[in-house]
Design a protein around this motif. Structure first.
Motif, PDB file in Angstrom:
ATOM      1  N   LYS A  49      18.087 -56.452 -12.840  1.00 17.69           N
ATOM      2  CA  LYS A  49      17.148 -57.335 -12.160  1.00 17.69           C
ATOM      3  C   LYS A  49      16.079 -56.486 -11.489  1.00 17.69           C
ATOM      4  CE  LYS A  49      19.995 -61.320 -11.069  1.00 17.69           C
ATOM      5  NZ  LYS A  49      20.495 -62.169  -9.979  1.00 17.69           N
ATOM      6  N   PRO A  50      14.909 -57.036 -11.282  1.00 16.70           N
ATOM      7  CA  PRO A  50      13.883 -56.291 -10.529  1.00 16.70           C
ATOM      8  C   PRO A  50      14.362 -55.986  -9.110  1.00 16.70           C
ATOM      9  CG  PRO A  50      12.903 -58.143 -11.680  1.00 16.70           C
ATOM     10  CD  PRO A  50      14.384 -58.280 -11.827  1.00 16.70           C
ATOM     11  N   ASN A  54      13.392 -50.385  -8.984  1.00 16.10           N
ATOM     12  CA  ASN A  54      12.936 -50.683 -10.336  1.00 16.10           C
ATOM     13  C   ASN A  54      12.225 -52.038 -10.326  1.00 16.10           C
ATOM     14  OD1 ASN A  54      12.566 -50.806 -13.052  1.00 16.10           O
ATOM     15  ND2 ASN A  54      14.716 -51.007 -13.596  1.00 16.10           N
ATOM     16  N   PRO A  55      10.931 -52.080  -9.915  1.00 19.69           N
ATOM     17  CA  PRO A  55      10.248 -53.371  -9.741  1.00 19.69           C
ATOM     18  C   PRO A  55      10.075 -54.161 -11.041  1.00 19.69           C
ATOM     19  CG  PRO A  55       8.772 -51.528  -9.245  1.00 19.69           C
ATOM     20  CD  PRO A  55      10.102 -50.955  -9.553  1.00 19.69           C
ATOM     21  N   GLN A  56      10.055 -53.479 -12.179  1.00 20.94           N
ATOM     22  CA  GLN A  56       9.868 -54.148 -13.462  1.00 20.94           C
ATOM     23  C   GLN A  56      11.144 -54.845 -13.925  1.00 20.94           C
ATOM     24  OE1 GLN A  56       6.923 -54.343 -14.954  1.00 20.94           O
ATOM     25  NE2 GLN A  56       7.716 -55.571 -16.628  1.00 20.94           N
ATOM     26  N   GLY A  57      12.321 -54.243 -13.627  1.00 23.25           N
ATOM     27  CA  GLY A  57      13.574 -54.766 -14.155  1.00 23.25           C
ATOM     28  C   GLY A  57      13.679 -54.434 -15.633  1.00 23.25           C
ATOM     29  N   GLY A  58      14.481 -55.179 -16.376  1.00 20.83           N
ATOM     30  CA  GLY A  58      14.564 -54.991 -17.819  1.00 20.83           C
ATOM     31  C   GLY A  58      15.847 -54.315 -18.259  1.00 20.83           C
TER      32      GLY A  58
END
Length: 105
Positions: A49-50, A54-58
């Motif tokens: 999750k963001p 890790n603001p993007q997540g993925g």
């Protein structure tokens, strides 16, 4: 808990599984589960999750644990899989490669 022939920072080779024949450095030994995490081997995809880190997540790739029985130490001389012999001199303990007789540090 059991004692293992493999410790953190050892160079190991994978004997069985999808990564058979590949080598790497042990990052962590999980004694309770009889497993080890090896650098760059047994990679799995994990959804994240963001977050602040890790603001993007993925999807990220990370190492998963491998059972200790599927790993073998690498002989420092030949670069092949080897078993070890434990030599005790007083309180000092040495791990010796069975194939070449050299000490594993």
């Amino acid at each position: 808990m059991a004692k293992f022939h493999i410790k953190k920072d050892d160079q190991v080779i994978v004997l069985a599984g999808a990564d058979k024949g590949k080598t790497g450095k042990v990052l962590k030994v999980i004694a309770a589960k009889e497993r080890a995490i090896v650098e760059g081997l047994n990679m799995v995809s994990k959804s994240t999750k963001p977050s602040a880190a890790n603001p993007q997540g993925g999807i990220i790739k990370q190492e998963a644990a491998i059972h200790i029985s599927n790993l073998s130490l690498i002989d420092p001389k030949s670069g092949k899989a080897t078993r070890i012999k434990i030599e005790r001199e007083g309180k000092t303990v040495k791990r010796i490669a069975k194939k070449s007789g050299e000490e594993i540090k």
